[in-house]
Design an enzyme around this catalytic site. Structure first.
Site, PDB file in Angstrom:
ATOM      1  N   SER A 196     -15.344  66.060  30.078  1.00 46.17           N
ATOM      2  CA  SER A 196     -15.673  64.709  30.537  1.00 46.17           C
ATOM      3  C   SER A 196     -16.406  64.754  31.871  1.00 46.17           C
ATOM      4  O   SER A 196     -16.051  65.514  32.770  1.00 46.17           O
ATOM      5  CB  SER A 196     -14.401  63.862  30.679  1.00 46.17           C
ATOM      6  OG  SER A 196     -13.495  64.481  31.580  1.00 46.17           O
ATOM      7  N   LYS A 202     -22.337  63.069  41.622  1.00 45.26           N
ATOM      8  CA  LYS A 202     -21.109  63.616  42.186  1.00 45.26           C
ATOM      9  C   LYS A 202     -20.629  64.853  41.436  1.00 45.26           C
ATOM     10  O   LYS A 202     -19.904  65.679  41.994  1.00 45.26           O
ATOM     11  CB  LYS A 202     -20.010  62.545  42.172  1.00 45.26           C
ATOM     12  CG  LYS A 202     -20.316  61.341  43.048  1.00 45.26           C
ATOM     13  CD  LYS A 202     -19.184  60.326  43.003  1.00 45.26           C
ATOM     14  CE  LYS A 202     -19.477  59.117  43.879  1.00 45.26           C
ATOM     15  NZ  LYS A 202     -18.388  58.109  43.815  1.00 45.26           N
ATOM     16  N   GLU A 203     -21.000  64.965  40.178  1.00 42.28           N
ATOM     17  CA  GLU A 203     -20.613  66.110  39.345  1.00 42.28           C
ATOM     18  C   GLU A 203     -21.897  66.798  38.883  1.00 42.28           C
ATOM     19  O   GLU A 203     -22.471  66.427  37.861  1.00 42.28           O
ATOM     20  CB  GLU A 203     -19.772  65.654  38.159  1.00 42.28           C
ATOM     21  CG  GLU A 203     -18.492  64.971  38.582  1.00 42.28           C
ATOM     22  CD  GLU A 203     -17.817  64.202  37.450  1.00 42.28           C
ATOM     23  OE1 GLU A 203     -16.595  64.014  37.526  1.00 42.28           O
ATOM     24  OE2 GLU A 203     -18.517  63.778  36.504  1.00 42.28           O
ATOM     25  N   ASP A 232     -19.970  59.615  30.573  1.00 43.41           N
ATOM     26  CA  ASP A 232     -19.638  58.198  30.678  1.00 43.41           C
ATOM     27  C   ASP A 232     -20.638  57.436  31.534  1.00 43.41           C
ATOM     28  O   ASP A 232     -20.583  56.208  31.602  1.00 43.41           O
ATOM     29  CB  ASP A 232     -18.228  58.029  31.253  1.00 43.41           C
ATOM     30  CG  ASP A 232     -17.475  56.887  30.595  1.00 43.41           C
ATOM     31  OD1 ASP A 232     -17.758  56.575  29.427  1.00 43.41           O
ATOM     32  OD2 ASP A 232     -16.606  56.300  31.253  1.00 43.41           O
ATOM     33  N   LYS A 431     -12.225  53.252  31.969  1.00 45.90           N
ATOM     34  CA  LYS A 431     -12.533  54.474  32.727  1.00 45.90           C
ATOM     35  C   LYS A 431     -12.390  55.735  31.874  1.00 45.90           C
ATOM     36  O   LYS A 431     -12.861  55.796  30.740  1.00 45.90           O
ATOM     37  CB  LYS A 431     -11.652  54.531  33.972  1.00 45.90           C
ATOM     38  CG  LYS A 431     -11.864  53.332  34.894  1.00 45.90           C
ATOM     39  CD  LYS A 431     -10.979  53.374  36.128  1.00 45.90           C
ATOM     40  CE  LYS A 431     -11.211  52.138  36.983  1.00 45.90           C
ATOM     41  NZ  LYS A 431     -10.328  52.117  38.173  1.00 45.90           N
ATOM     42  N   LYS A 432     -11.744  56.767  32.429  1.00 48.16           N
ATOM     43  CA  LYS A 432     -11.674  58.054  31.736  1.00 48.16           C
ATOM     44  C   LYS A 432     -10.870  57.963  30.450  1.00 48.16           C
ATOM     45  O   LYS A 432     -11.214  58.600  29.439  1.00 48.16           O
ATOM     46  CB  LYS A 432     -11.062  59.113  32.657  1.00 48.16           C
ATOM     47  CG  LYS A 432     -10.981  60.495  32.023  1.00 48.16           C
ATOM     48  CD  LYS A 432     -10.350  61.502  32.959  1.00 48.16           C
ATOM     49  CE  LYS A 432     -10.208  62.858  32.273  1.00 48.16           C
ATOM     50  NZ  LYS A 432      -9.580  63.875  33.170  1.00 48.16           N
ATOM     51  N   ASP A 456     -11.813  69.026  32.541  1.00 46.81           N
ATOM     52  CA  ASP A 456     -12.735  68.359  33.444  1.00 46.81           C
ATOM     53  C   ASP A 456     -14.017  69.177  33.516  1.00 46.81           C
ATOM     54  O   ASP A 456     -14.033  70.376  33.223  1.00 46.81           O
ATOM     55  CB  ASP A 456     -12.123  68.217  34.833  1.00 46.81           C
ATOM     56  CG  ASP A 456     -10.999  67.192  34.861  1.00 46.81           C
ATOM     57  OD1 ASP A 456     -10.925  66.372  33.924  1.00 46.81           O
ATOM     58  OD2 ASP A 456     -10.186  67.224  35.815  1.00 46.81           O
ATOM     59  N   ASP A 670      -2.949  60.338  32.603  1.00 43.79           N
ATOM     60  CA  ASP A 670      -2.480  61.602  32.055  1.00 43.79           C
ATOM     61  C   ASP A 670      -0.954  61.649  32.001  1.00 43.79           C
ATOM     62  O   ASP A 670      -0.367  61.989  30.957  1.00 43.79           O
ATOM     63  CB  ASP A 670      -3.028  62.773  32.869  1.00 43.79           C
ATOM     64  CG  ASP A 670      -2.889  62.557  34.374  1.00 43.79           C
ATOM     65  OD1 ASP A 670      -2.315  61.524  34.783  1.00 43.79           O
ATOM     66  OD2 ASP A 670      -3.359  63.412  35.139  1.00 43.79           O
TER      67      ASP A 670
END
Length: 965
Positions: A196, A202-203, A232, A431-432, A456, A670
């Site tokens: 994901s 940022k990633e 996403d 969201k996630k 991740d 989670d």
């Protein structure tokens, strides 16, 4: 650990029976010289082998012995066959015992500390300090809460265990030739891997691409593996980076298989500081490595240049579109002036679109957002970047003129799919958790692996055999009761001293390992292998019957009295009755309108069962060899249905996010998702591998670390105020597991008492009083015993968990830092959200930067960004320092000094400051580069000390009593 296997083993056969047509043998009634027999090994206390069917030569099948007569016969089996029989009969997992002496001492110390804590609290309550009753009352309240908080944190640690796996036994059972699988094709279940990502800025896409490459090259059957990348943010940058990764994988993956490369993340592998040629025996390794490394450097350049190339490409296409729009407007104007035709006026400005390399608009998010192309408003995208491989190996080519020789190396690649779910205004996309549920549905239609591993984007596969270790738990006896296998999180790039306890070793190596001895570890967000049907919200095959508890420990370990048919997905067709047929009708209402998704449920359940060869699971197991066939190819209809199930409207009026999939409504989805599974009676396991299964990155500067802790604590407060509170859980959740989940929701509230206790030393030193009247021997003895007991527990925890004392101490320090900052703010935020629906957010303002320190591996450690979370810890440090100086000055110049109160107050103030040392060090930054904000606070401290000096000069000091004149 398992004992070493003997070189030659001659098993004693306790029962031999000729196979007949009942079990499908072709030899039972023939006159062949060969016959097929069932061999039953004698059980041992630590091993209960299952019957093994083998072919025996030169055996007189016409013997007068009957099948039901016990025959003791020595049978010579080849060394290779003997090893196979031995491996097949072995369990896939085992418990690696911790020293019973250490565990016994550990439990005794816990009991001793509980007893003395109780006695100490009784003594404190019965011996108030009448001179400072308010100080005594606050301290007693805090100490009672600390005792309670420590107790609910410590009790679940009573039964720590270590689990090991036997991947050789897994290979013997599922990938070795046997009568049910003569070709030896893999009978292992499929695994769908979810990665994901949400923000390409940022990633970085290069990090995500390395994670994908490490997944594609794992040591697991290629045809059983599928990888899904969830973007996403709908970014074209991420999409094209994944396409580049798929292209580079064609040389990287075969290279890893050929030379057994570890780790299989190219960035980590080529960055290793150890000798890369150690233990490499192939003559062409140096040439291959040089070629692949050059290819990877070119790959990095292409990925890093994607942002620029996309922008340049889009500008070129947009310029053409603007010219076309202008020409169209001119033509319209001419027509209007000449023919007086009333046509709608065309736009003279073309939209600033983001363009793909094929000259079409990118359906996702554009660089310049516009309607239907922004982060919260874009179409769904599914692109198969690597097609599903065939079930037969495809070897590479070699010879002169080829840069890489892959002769004899399987060059197939697992399926790789890019997924970006649809987003539209007016929908809650969750969201996630919402992105993960979209992947669950899309993967169920495209590959339907019975097991799901989520990672991740910055957590890559460090141990290529880790997937096999996780499957060992799922395919072992009674493995169908396992909902997930959690791997520990390990991090790279952490400073050697781990200043802010980023490694979280106490949580991962003590707390989760201890829960493994009860009902299993919590789900911690990444590095977790799920059973798909458990995510679907089904109960485990054996449901605990809620009966009146009996026995002393029945509340801790409920027993299974009888077998219940739990769900429509947990039983074969012939076990279903009319009531379950009605439940089948409810599945579309729960899962949505997709018939392909609904029909995939029972397929996934069947493929996820252990083999039916185990006596304990033969009724629920699947036949050996049932997963050796080829997978169905993807077609247009299948992909179209996958696009349909990731639309934003699909979850309307379904159970997704409530009882199916990742749970919505919490920042820490989670923990809540794992809690729901344990609440249904599922079991989880903790899998610690050597080397580490996965590695990732973690924030190492103080500000980012505080905000990470704030997010976790906020989720815990939400859990406490929701129906996911462990107090409200059903009876299938074991008592100690319930206590552990209760602690998850309660621990942020400890910050209220931590803050109070940290302010008590300054109040004590300023007032000249202490929490007790005088330092009596009883108080000192209790304090000594409690302190020694916690030190003893720390040493024993270090012994059975394998962490270091420094890691334990860093965790204690940051527990206080987090408790005085992020945890307290999370409590306020949670209370305001529950009462008034108000949400609080903290913005970061960078006050100082370390610059471009490319040569410093830990440059980010010194990065300072001011945040409001730092105010309370700074106040505590300043007040304790000022209070110590004030109390020392007053006592030294007093005519009747109260040294006991000074010593007691200074001891607790120093205790606070020692715990705050990492925080203070983080404020100071790098030597010579102290941020401006620190100078500001230093000036405030100087002003406070000056005012304090003036106050002392103008005050009366008499025997320790102090008041202003």
């Amino acid at each position: 650990m398992m004992s070493e296997e003997p070189s030659t083993r001659h098993p004693r056969i306790s029962h031999v029976s000729t196979s007949t047509a009942d079990i499908g043998s072709d030899f039972g009634s023939s006159s062949s010289d060969f016959a097929k027999y069932i061999v039953q090994f004698s059980p041992t206390p630590d091993n209960n082998p299952v019957p093994v069917q083998i072919a025996l030569e030169d055996i007189d099948s016409g013997s007068s012995c009957k099948d039901d007569e016990s025959v003791q016969t020595d049978l010579r089996i080849s060394e290779e066959g003997d090893a196979l029989l031995y491996k097949i009969s072995q369990p896939l997992t085992r418990i690696v015992k911790i020293s019973p002496i250490i565990i016994a001492l550990y439990r005794i110390l816990i009991v001793v500390r509980v007893v003395f804590l109780g006695l100490f609290l009784v003594w404190r309550i019965t011996n108030p300090n009448d001179k400072a009753i308010w100080l005594w009352f606050l301290s007693v309240i805090c100490e009672i809460w600390f005792a309670f908080s420590w107790l609910i944190d410590q009790i679940p640690r009573l039964y720590p265990v270590n689990h090991g796996t036997d991947t050789e036994a897994l290979k013997a059972k599922f990938e070795s030739p046997n009568p049910n699988n003569p070709t030896g094709k893999s009978d292992l279940p499929g695994i769908d891997v979810f990665v994901s990502t949400a923000d390409a800025e940022k990633e970085p896409p290069l990090v995500t691409a390395n994670t994908i490459l490490s997944i594609l090259s794992v040591d697991y059957p290629v045809e059983k593996l599928s990888c899904y990348i969830s973007d996403d943010g709908g970014s074209l940058l991420t999409f094209e980076a994944m396409a580049e990764a798929a292209s580079f994988a064609k040389i990287w993956v075969p290279f890893c298989r050929k030379h057994k490369i570890e780790p299989r993340n190219p960035e980590s592998y080529f960055g290793l500081k150890r000798d890369p040629y150690k233990d490499k025996v192939r003559y062409d390794f140096v040439r291959d490595r040089r070629y692949v490394k050059r290819g990877y450097e070119e790959f990095k350049v292409r990925v890093n240049a994607l942002s620029h190339s996309i922008r340049r490409r889009s500008d070129a296409f947009n310029s053409k579109e603007e010219i076309k729009a202008l020409e169209k407007w001119k033509n319209w104007k001419v027509k209007v002036e000449e023919d007086q035709i009333k046509e709608p006026k065309p736009s003279i400005v073309a939209p600033k679109a983001t363009w793909m390399s094929d000259g079409t608009h990118w359906p996702g998010t554009w660089s310049v957002p516009c309607p239907h192309h922004s982060k919260g408003d874009h179409a769904s995208v599914i692109q198969v970047l690597l097609d599903p491989p065939g079930d037969e190996p495809v070897t590479g080519l070699g010879g002169d003129g080829r840069a890489l020789d892959f002769v004899g190396v399987d060059i197939r690649l697992p399926m790789l799919v890019y997924v970006s779910r649809e987003k539209r205004p007016g929908y809650d996309h969750n969201k996630k958790a919402g992105a993960m549920n979209a992947l669950v549905r899309a993967s169920a239609i495209m590959s339907n692996g019975p097991f799901i591993l989520n990672l991740d984007c910055d957590h890559y596969v460090y141990n290529s055999r880790a997937f096999r270790d996780g499957i060992c738990f799922m395919m072992d006896r009674d493995g169908d009761r396992v909902c997930y296998v959690q791997f520990p999180q390990r991090f790279e790039g952490i400073d050697p001293s781990d200043r802010y306890a980023n490694n979280n070793t106490v949580f991962f190596d003590i707390n989760l390992r201890a829960l493994d001895g009860i009902q299993g570890p919590m789900y911690v967000g990444t590095g977790c292998l799920f059973r798909r049907t458990a995510l679907y919200g089904f109960d485990p095959p054996d449901v605990l019957v809620e009966e009146d508890p009996s026995g002393c420990f029945s509340c801790c370990y409920p027993k299974t009295k009888k077998r219940n048919l739990a769900t429509v997905a947990s039983e074969p067709e012939y076990y279903m009755d009319d009531e379950e047929d009605e439940d089948i009708c409810l599945i579309p209402k729960q899962f949505g309108s997709s018939s392909m998704l609904v029909s995939s449920v029972k397929v996934a359940e069947f493929q996820g069962r252990p083999l039916a060869t185990d006596q304990s699971s033969s009724r629920r197991g699947r036949p050996p060899g049932s997963l050796t066939g080829p997978r169905e190819p993807l077609d247009y209809a299948t992909v179209s249905e996958a696009v349909n199930v990731i639309s934003c409207w699909y979850e309307d009026k379904t159970e997704w996010g409530m009882s199916i999939g990742w749970v919505y409504g919490s920042v820490t989805e989670d923990v809540v998702t794992g809690f729901r599974m344990h609440e249904k009676g599922w079991r989880s396991f903790y899998c610690v591998t050597e080397p580490d299964a996965f590695r990732g990155t973690a924030p190492i500067n103080l500000t980012d670390r505080l905000h990470q802790v704030l997010r976790w604590a906020t989720g815990s407060v939400e859990i406490f105020f929701s129906r996911n509170n462990a107090v409200l859980a059903g009876r299938k959740l074991k008592f100690l597991q319930r206590i552990s989940y209760l602690n998850v929701g309660i621990y942020p509230f400890t910050s209220i008492f931590i803050l109070t206790y940290c302010f008590l030393p300054p109040l004590s030193l300023f007032s000249g009083q202490f929490v007790v009247d005088t330092l009596k021997p009883a108080f000192l003895v209790y304090l000594l015993i409690i302190s020694l007991s916690i030190c003893g527990l720390a040493v024993l925890e270090v012994k059975w968990s394998g962490i270091s004392l420094e890691e334990w101490w860093r965790n204690e320090q940051f527990w206080l830092i987090g408790g005085t900052s992020a945890h307290f703010v999370a409590v306020l935020q949670g209370i305001l959200k529950v009462i008034a629906g108000v949400e609080i957010s903290f913005t970061l303002t960078s006050k100082s930067s370390t610059g471009d320190d490319e040569d410093d591996e830990f440059a980010d450690l010194y990065l300072f960004k001011w945040t409001a979370l730092m105010i309370l810890p700074l106040m505590i440090i300043v007040l304790n320092i000022v209070a110590i100086l004030f109390a020392v000055c007053r006592t030294v110049f007093s005519e009747n000094p109260q040294w006991s109160n000074l010593v007691g107050g200074c001891f607790f103030a120093c205790w606070v400051l020692v715990h705050m040392y990492p925080f203070a060090k983080g404020l100071m930054g790098r030597r010579g580069r102290t941020p401006t904000i620190v100078y500001v606070w230093s000036g405030l401290i100087a002003i406070c000390l000056s005012l304090l000096y003036i106050t002392i000069k103008n005050s009366e000091i008499d025997g320790g009593s102090f008041w202003l004149t």
